[in-house]
Write an enzyme that holds these catalytic residues in place. Sequence first.
Site, PDB file in Angstrom:
ATOM      1  N   HIS A 296     -15.340  58.313  25.220  1.00  7.97           N
ATOM      2  CA  HIS A 296     -14.133  58.118  26.028  1.00  7.97           C
ATOM      3  C   HIS A 296     -13.108  59.211  25.728  1.00  7.97           C
ATOM      4  O   HIS A 296     -12.552  59.827  26.653  1.00  7.97           O
ATOM      5  CB  HIS A 296     -13.549  56.736  25.728  1.00  7.97           C
ATOM      6  CG  HIS A 296     -12.170  56.523  26.263  1.00  7.97           C
ATOM      7  ND1 HIS A 296     -11.919  55.925  27.473  1.00  7.97           N
ATOM      8  CD2 HIS A 296     -10.940  56.844  25.753  1.00  7.97           C
ATOM      9  CE1 HIS A 296     -10.617  55.888  27.679  1.00  7.97           C
ATOM     10  NE2 HIS A 296     -10.009  56.433  26.641  1.00  7.97           N
ATOM     11  N   GLU A 297     -12.853  59.458  24.437  1.00  7.29           N
ATOM     12  CA  GLU A 297     -11.854  60.473  24.065  1.00  7.29           C
ATOM     13  C   GLU A 297     -12.260  61.870  24.526  1.00  7.29           C
ATOM     14  O   GLU A 297     -11.430  62.642  25.021  1.00  7.29           O
ATOM     15  CB  GLU A 297     -11.639  60.460  22.547  1.00  7.29           C
ATOM     16  CG  GLU A 297     -11.041  59.167  22.007  1.00  7.29           C
ATOM     17  CD  GLU A 297      -9.681  58.862  22.580  1.00  7.29           C
ATOM     18  OE1 GLU A 297      -8.939  59.806  22.910  1.00  7.29           O
ATOM     19  OE2 GLU A 297      -9.356  57.667  22.709  1.00  7.29           O
ATOM     20  N   HIS A 300     -11.518  62.676  28.120  1.00 12.08           N
ATOM     21  CA  HIS A 300     -10.185  63.207  28.429  1.00 12.08           C
ATOM     22  C   HIS A 300     -10.209  64.736  28.396  1.00 12.08           C
ATOM     23  O   HIS A 300      -9.581  65.395  29.233  1.00 12.08           O
ATOM     24  CB  HIS A 300      -9.160  62.684  27.419  1.00 12.08           C
ATOM     25  CG  HIS A 300      -8.789  61.240  27.618  1.00 12.08           C
ATOM     26  ND1 HIS A 300      -8.309  60.753  28.802  1.00 12.08           N
ATOM     27  CD2 HIS A 300      -8.830  60.179  26.758  1.00 12.08           C
ATOM     28  CE1 HIS A 300      -8.059  59.453  28.678  1.00 12.08           C
ATOM     29  NE2 HIS A 300      -8.370  59.081  27.449  1.00 12.08           N
ATOM     30  N   GLU A 376      -7.293  56.846  31.955  1.00  8.25           N
ATOM     31  CA  GLU A 376      -8.072  55.968  31.077  1.00  8.25           C
ATOM     32  C   GLU A 376      -9.308  55.429  31.789  1.00  8.25           C
ATOM     33  O   GLU A 376     -10.400  55.381  31.208  1.00  8.25           O
ATOM     34  CB  GLU A 376      -7.207  54.813  30.567  1.00  8.25           C
ATOM     35  CG  GLU A 376      -6.096  55.222  29.618  1.00  8.25           C
ATOM     36  CD  GLU A 376      -6.620  55.934  28.384  1.00  8.25           C
ATOM     37  OE1 GLU A 376      -7.627  55.475  27.815  1.00  8.25           O
ATOM     38  OE2 GLU A 376      -6.015  56.945  27.990  1.00  8.25           O
TER      39      GLU A 376
END
Length: 436
Positions: A296-297, A300, A376
């Site tokens: 997920h990070e 970004h 997100e």
Amino acid sequence: MGMWALLDAMWEMPAEKRIFGAVLLFSWTVYLWETFLAQRQRRVYKTTTHVPLELGQIMDSETFEKSRLYQLDKSTFSFWSGLYSEVEGTLILLFGGIPYLWRLSGRFCGYAGFGPEYETLGFFMKDAIKKFVVTQCILLPVSSLLLYIIKIGGDYFFIYAWLFTLVVSLVLVTIYADYIAPLFDKFTPLPEGKLKQEIEVMAKSIDFPLTKVYVVEGSKRSSHSNAYFYGFFKNKRIVLFDTLLEEYSVLNRDIQEESGMEPRNDGEGDSEEIKAKVKNKKQGCKNEEVLAVLGHELGHWKLGHTVKNIVISQMNSFLCFFLFAVLIGRKELFVAFGFNDSQPTLIGLLIIFQFIFSPYNEVLSFCLTVLSRRFEFQADAFAKKLGKAKDLYSALIKLNKDNLGFPVSDWLFSMWHYSHPPLLERLQALKNSKQD
């Protein structure tokens, strides 16, 4: 008729009085709006006393109730601290507190905040002193140079001021993790092993230029879990909080010491008491879930969210300095706040950026909150593409439990405040892919 007459009378008042009145009116409008939203959310905390059906199989009643009571306590403290701050700010403005403090000290200093869940008073005091010293070492020279640039910059000082703050922000981002953060927390390289190998493989698969992986001892100040990356160009580094990792968690070690043995991963051979402790108290994520969080990070980064946020921040900074240059010569702004005979540049920065820009800042904050939630969801979708939907699903639930997050939110409160989507919305978005 009476209302229009009142408005006409207000409009005929001197400009400085209209400015002062508008600032006070907007401040209290924002406060009442925030209080209204907070009370809506507090009603949710009070009335939602059972685990939602969607989480019935994955969240126990004890954890849910603990989170609910924690959020109720936070909302109570927030209400009284918010009321105190608003009344204090109003009284300072009404009784000429800003000019008085300016004459008394001749300068303004930064202050050190504090976070929740410090282990000891000694740790808190030591941390607060270090924060104050570091803040002053950065704030005083930067503020002095910025004021000097504004003073000598001429008609285009706003361009030089913006470039200066851009350079300062880039320098701070570059040195923070290597030189500032270690003053407060201990950073150690993640030991060689399966987790580090899998992190390196995932980073390589998406062309993320990873150079080092660290574990930060965040458990000294908070039980909250997190992970982030930093660095420019080909020198990226990943930082994992020890509270994110099952095998690093201090709480898990305490459970093992209390039980006298380490629970087995498969649960076989463990007593019912040990199983219960593991279920209700175990902190952090398994390796697969840590990889999902990192997926997920890294999403970004891969999707350009970091660069987009930097661009938006700098565009906003340039616009604010430009408007500051337009407004700084308006004497009525200073007179409105009690500066009748002087126009100090530092006070001008305070008045314009904190008070005059407050409506713009509220709108911008809401827009950035909406954008952040969109980012997100996109990062979650990126983790899905890496095949991490199932592990991210379980990791989000564990992190919500560890952070004592409450899974139910008032829609208006969450829309205005939450930079991350509510847990149930994120789980629903992941659910279909998880099932697939």
